[in-house]
Scaffold this motif. Structure first.
Motif, PDB file in Angstrom:
ATOM      1  N   VAL B  43       0.757  -1.091   0.113  1.00 36.81           N
ATOM      2  CA  VAL B  43      -0.049  -0.075   0.059  1.00 36.81           C
ATOM      3  C   VAL B  43       0.886   0.946  -0.153  1.00 36.81           C
ATOM      4  CG1 VAL B  43      -1.571   1.654   1.251  1.00 36.81           C
ATOM      5  CG2 VAL B  43      -1.936  -1.051   1.020  1.00 36.81           C
ATOM      6  N   PHE B  44       0.826   1.946  -0.725  1.00 35.31           N
ATOM      7  CA  PHE B  44       1.244   3.029  -1.148  1.00 35.31           C
ATOM      8  C   PHE B  44       0.724   4.317   0.302  1.00 35.31           C
ATOM      9  CE2 PHE B  44       1.195   8.373  -1.957  1.00 35.31           C
ATOM     10  CZ  PHE B  44       2.085   8.104  -2.201  1.00 35.31           C
ATOM     11  N   ARG B  45       1.755   4.968   1.339  1.00 36.63           N
ATOM     12  CA  ARG B  45       1.446   5.700   2.358  1.00 36.63           C
ATOM     13  C   ARG B  45       2.168   6.828   2.353  1.00 36.63           C
ATOM     14  NH1 ARG B  45      -1.867   2.929   5.584  1.00 36.63           N
ATOM     15  NH2 ARG B  45      -1.663   0.548   5.684  1.00 36.63           N
ATOM     16  N   GLN B  55       6.783   6.248   0.760  1.00 36.59           N
ATOM     17  CA  GLN B  55       6.935   5.650   1.783  1.00 36.59           C
ATOM     18  C   GLN B  55       5.998   4.059   2.103  1.00 36.59           C
ATOM     19  OE1 GLN B  55       7.288   8.317   5.215  1.00 36.59           O
ATOM     20  NE2 GLN B  55       4.845   8.553   4.256  1.00 36.59           N
ATOM     21  N   ILE B  56       5.797   3.502   2.320  1.00 36.66           N
ATOM     22  CA  ILE B  56       5.861   2.103   2.554  1.00 36.66           C
ATOM     23  C   ILE B  56       5.281   0.884   3.985  1.00 36.66           C
ATOM     24  CG2 ILE B  56       5.654  -0.535   1.651  1.00 36.66           C
ATOM     25  CD1 ILE B  56       6.796   0.707  -0.977  1.00 36.66           C
ATOM     26  N   ASN B  57       4.412   0.632   4.092  1.00 42.70           N
ATOM     27  CA  ASN B  57       4.656   0.534   5.469  1.00 42.70           C
ATOM     28  C   ASN B  57       4.683  -1.672   5.958  1.00 42.70           C
ATOM     29  OD1 ASN B  57       4.182   1.881   7.242  1.00 42.70           O
ATOM     30  ND2 ASN B  57       2.351   2.191   7.208  1.00 42.70           N
ATOM     31  N   ALA B 115       0.050   7.238  12.389  1.00 39.83           N
ATOM     32  CA  ALA B 115      -0.773   7.151  10.609  1.00 39.83           C
ATOM     33  C   ALA B 115      -1.731   6.082  10.055  1.00 39.83           C
ATOM     34  CB  ALA B 115      -0.437   7.884   9.014  1.00 39.83           C
ATOM     35  N   SER B 116      -1.186   5.018  10.036  1.00 40.34           N
ATOM     36  CA  SER B 116      -2.585   3.557   9.824  1.00 40.34           C
ATOM     37  C   SER B 116      -3.365   2.959  10.825  1.00 40.34           C
ATOM     38  CB  SER B 116      -1.341   2.576  10.350  1.00 40.34           C
ATOM     39  OG  SER B 116      -0.031   2.847   9.344  1.00 40.34           O
ATOM     40  N   SER B 117      -4.259   2.819  10.052  1.00 40.74           N
ATOM     41  CA  SER B 117      -5.601   2.458  11.638  1.00 40.74           C
ATOM     42  C   SER B 117      -4.918   1.585  12.351  1.00 40.74           C
ATOM     43  CB  SER B 117      -6.601   1.848  10.247  1.00 40.74           C
ATOM     44  OG  SER B 117      -6.302   0.648   9.596  1.00 40.74           O
ATOM     45  N   LEU B 118      -5.751   1.404  13.293  1.00 34.76           N
ATOM     46  CA  LEU B 118      -5.453   0.801  14.572  1.00 34.76           C
ATOM     47  C   LEU B 118      -5.750  -0.757  14.140  1.00 34.76           C
ATOM     48  CD1 LEU B 118      -7.526   1.735  18.165  1.00 34.76           C
ATOM     49  CD2 LEU B 118      -4.920   0.937  17.400  1.00 34.76           C
ATOM     50  N   ARG B 119      -6.587  -0.990  13.283  1.00 34.53           N
ATOM     51  CA  ARG B 119      -6.901  -2.163  13.002  1.00 34.53           C
ATOM     52  C   ARG B 119      -5.401  -2.176  11.965  1.00 34.53           C
ATOM     53  NH1 ARG B 119      -8.919  -5.391   8.276  1.00 34.53           N
ATOM     54  NH2 ARG B 119     -10.475  -6.987   8.221  1.00 34.53           N
ATOM     55  N   SER B 120      -4.869  -1.697  11.651  1.00 35.08           N
ATOM     56  CA  SER B 120      -4.057  -2.427  10.941  1.00 35.08           C
ATOM     57  C   SER B 120      -2.859  -2.370  11.230  1.00 35.08           C
ATOM     58  CB  SER B 120      -3.190  -0.663   9.302  1.00 35.08           C
ATOM     59  OG  SER B 120      -3.905  -0.509   8.424  1.00 35.08           O
ATOM     60  N   ARG B 121      -2.340  -1.282  12.404  1.00 35.08           N
ATOM     61  CA  ARG B 121      -2.234  -1.902  13.590  1.00 35.08           C
ATOM     62  C   ARG B 121      -1.330  -2.868  14.286  1.00 35.08           C
ATOM     63  NH1 ARG B 121      -2.628   3.951  17.138  1.00 35.08           N
ATOM     64  NH2 ARG B 121      -3.767   5.199  14.904  1.00 35.08           N
ATOM     65  N   SER B 122      -3.061  -2.912  14.430  1.00 38.28           N
ATOM     66  CA  SER B 122      -2.499  -5.079  15.885  1.00 38.28           C
ATOM     67  C   SER B 122      -3.114  -5.674  14.214  1.00 38.28           C
ATOM     68  CB  SER B 122      -4.514  -4.897  15.588  1.00 38.28           C
ATOM     69  OG  SER B 122      -5.257  -4.836  14.382  1.00 38.28           O
ATOM     70  N   GLN B 123      -2.498  -5.481  13.189  1.00 41.18           N
ATOM     71  CA  GLN B 123      -2.223  -7.048  12.542  1.00 41.18           C
ATOM     72  C   GLN B 123      -0.083  -7.147  12.285  1.00 41.18           C
ATOM     73  OE1 GLN B 123      -2.635  -5.719   7.867  1.00 41.18           O
ATOM     74  NE2 GLN B 123      -5.022  -6.129   8.427  1.00 41.18           N
ATOM     75  N   SER B 143      -6.594  -6.664  20.673  1.00 39.42           N
ATOM     76  CA  SER B 143      -6.871  -5.106  20.995  1.00 39.42           C
ATOM     77  C   SER B 143      -5.346  -4.659  21.458  1.00 39.42           C
ATOM     78  CB  SER B 143      -7.431  -5.516  22.537  1.00 39.42           C
ATOM     79  OG  SER B 143      -7.366  -6.093  23.906  1.00 39.42           O
ATOM     80  N   LEU B 144      -5.397  -3.192  20.512  1.00 33.71           N
ATOM     81  CA  LEU B 144      -4.482  -2.625  21.245  1.00 33.71           C
ATOM     82  C   LEU B 144      -4.914  -1.326  21.585  1.00 33.71           C
ATOM     83  CD1 LEU B 144      -1.334  -2.866  20.108  1.00 33.71           C
ATOM     84  CD2 LEU B 144      -1.874  -1.892  17.863  1.00 33.71           C
ATOM     85  N   ASP B 145      -4.132  -1.064  22.344  1.00 35.71           N
ATOM     86  CA  ASP B 145      -4.321   0.701  23.085  1.00 35.71           C
ATOM     87  C   ASP B 145      -4.022   1.500  21.872  1.00 35.71           C
ATOM     88  OD1 ASP B 145      -3.262   3.460  24.263  1.00 35.71           O
ATOM     89  OD2 ASP B 145      -4.006   1.865  25.915  1.00 35.71           O
ATOM     90  N   PRO B 146      -4.680   2.707  21.236  1.00 33.50           N
ATOM     91  CA  PRO B 146      -4.409   3.582  20.247  1.00 33.50           C
ATOM     92  C   PRO B 146      -2.769   4.536  20.872  1.00 33.50           C
ATOM     93  CG  PRO B 146      -6.484   3.737  21.031  1.00 33.50           C
ATOM     94  CD  PRO B 146      -5.868   3.095  21.499  1.00 33.50           C
ATOM     95  N   SER B 147      -2.776   4.355  22.229  1.00 33.20           N
ATOM     96  CA  SER B 147      -1.540   5.647  21.755  1.00 33.20           C
ATOM     97  C   SER B 147      -0.594   4.886  22.216  1.00 33.20           C
ATOM     98  CB  SER B 147      -1.420   6.047  23.860  1.00 33.20           C
ATOM     99  OG  SER B 147      -2.053   4.743  24.973  1.00 33.20           O
ATOM    100  N   THR B 148      -0.452   3.144  22.231  1.00 29.28           N
ATOM    101  CA  THR B 148       1.123   2.011  22.162  1.00 29.28           C
ATOM    102  C   THR B 148       1.945   2.742  20.924  1.00 29.28           C
ATOM    103  OG1 THR B 148      -0.086   0.058  23.189  1.00 29.28           O
ATOM    104  CG2 THR B 148       1.699  -0.361  21.586  1.00 29.28           C
ATOM    105  N   GLY B 149       2.902   2.739  21.086  1.00 28.30           N
ATOM    106  CA  GLY B 149       4.011   3.249  20.210  1.00 28.30           C
ATOM    107  C   GLY B 149       4.390   1.691  19.062  1.00 28.30           C
ATOM    108  N   PRO B 150       5.191   2.190  17.833  1.00 26.84           N
ATOM    109  CA  PRO B 150       5.308   1.355  16.782  1.00 26.84           C
ATOM    110  C   PRO B 150       5.776  -0.783  17.887  1.00 26.84           C
ATOM    111  CG  PRO B 150       7.330   2.875  16.623  1.00 26.84           C
ATOM    112  CD  PRO B 150       5.726   3.690  17.641  1.00 26.84           C
ATOM    113  N   VAL B 151       4.937  -1.563  17.068  1.00 24.74           N
ATOM    114  CA  VAL B 151       5.527  -2.499  18.109  1.00 24.74           C
ATOM    115  C   VAL B 151       6.834  -3.429  17.139  1.00 24.74           C
ATOM    116  CG1 VAL B 151       3.358  -3.767  18.749  1.00 24.74           C
ATOM    117  CG2 VAL B 151       4.338  -4.078  16.080  1.00 24.74           C
ATOM    118  N   ASP B 152       6.980  -4.265  17.753  1.00 26.56           N
ATOM    119  CA  ASP B 152       8.676  -4.649  17.543  1.00 26.56           C
ATOM    120  C   ASP B 152       8.989  -4.983  15.517  1.00 26.56           C
ATOM    121  OD1 ASP B 152      10.042  -4.186  19.276  1.00 26.56           O
ATOM    122  OD2 ASP B 152       9.827  -6.523  20.013  1.00 26.56           O
ATOM    123  N   ALA B 153       7.427  -5.935  15.281  1.00 22.68           N
ATOM    124  CA  ALA B 153       7.574  -5.838  14.074  1.00 22.68           C
ATOM    125  C   ALA B 153       7.214  -4.721  13.218  1.00 22.68           C
ATOM    126  CB  ALA B 153       5.976  -6.820  13.482  1.00 22.68           C
TER     127      ALA B 153
END
Lengths: 196, 196
Positions: B43-45, B55-57, B115-123, B143-153
């Motif tokens: 996806v173009f980010r 940018q690509i995630n 900038a990603s949706s919560l749903r994207s982040r939880s993947q 379930s991912l807290d919206p304030s949690t920063g980027p995870v390792d992956a």
């Protein structure tokens, strides 16, 4: 889903996306002559006879021919925009141009030529693709006799798959299909369910 | 058309195809670890700040990371299904994961995460993509807290283009853009009209 053949999944996706003109468009990646990847849209022209092999028409003057001669490996990425399915199809490509010594392959090339629209065929008479455009004026309309056989620039590519990665974004399921090493005409596939 | 920047053409295409959810989907080709091409939809980010960089995630556990570490060259093929435009964007990719020593790059990674949706982040908390699916039962909802920063992956890719091939199938025009060798922040491009 585990026992479904990937070819049937492709046929199902083509059916469920058939209302979209671009459903037959896929991206073909090759390795460039400078060792960097190359990637472009091509059109799926059907499976070859009763095999899993994928047919693509192309212009022999394009860069991909030179690239495939150096490295015949390629990967198709085919995303169906309505059913949210992706196929990644990795394999090797056989290049069939007019100089091919095999009469059967020349016959396949001719069949693929006549299966194309007249408009598609006439593109092979246009100036060399990718070269600087010399004439800024509109090109004259090219008229091609419908009975004329394949012209020199017409080339049939046959991709023989050995690895297929299928992803369904609606059901969130992913399958990998690996071909066995058998050189038999009817090769078999090992399927595995993997994390999406 | 000759003096138009390719970035503006991309922005125009995004605008004219914005009614299609898949208009931001592009195919990224890399060179696999076994020296065969790899190709997948990403996806173009957006463009990075005021540059031409794309940018690509991605998930750091996917095969493309290993591939890009061995060979940072990549080519995007981006076809817009409504306006019939294709961009082939060749360049080199910078991989920004959580271990990056550059605080500015880590900040960019964090910005892209939020900038990603919560749903994207939880993947990025799901089981390792591409590995065999061990649990046949439905995965529990993450379930991912919206304030949690980027995870390792979570990994940000920045593709810096050096060659762009633009094809418009409606007007039948094709342009190639080649960047100059200057390492300046604002690089310039040489454009040439070529045969489609």
């Amino acid at each position: 889903m585990g026992s479904v053949a990937w070819k049937q999944l492709v046929l199902n996706a083509l059916e469920s996306n058939s209302h979209l003109n671009h459903s037959s468009f896929m991206q073909l990646a090759t390795i460039g002559t400078n060792r960097t990847p190359s990637n472009r849209t091509v059109v799926f022209r059907g499976f070859q006879d009763n095999t899993d092999n994928i047919q693509i028409n192309t212009d022999a003057r394009t860069r991909k021919i030179e690239e495939l001669k150096l490295c015949p490996s390629a990967e198709i990425c085919w995303y169906f925009t309505d059913s949210w399915e992706q196929f990644r199809i990795n394999g090797t490509v056989d290049i069939i141009d007019g100089s091919n010594p095999d009469p059967l392959k020349l016959q396949q090339r001719e069949n693929s030529w006549f299966a194309s629209s007249l408009r598609s065929r006439s593109q092979y008479l246009c100036p060399n693709p990718g070269l600087p455009r010399l004439n800024e004026e509109a090109q004259p309309e090219i008229s091609l006799d419908p009975s004329t056989g394949p012209v020199d620039a017409f080339c049939l590519l046959i991709l023989e798959p050995n690895l297929v990665d299928y992803l369904n974004l609606k059901s969130n399921q992913r399958l990998t299909f690996i071909s066995n090493e058998s050189a038999a005409a009817k090769k078999s596939w090992i399927v595995e369910r993997v994390n999406p």
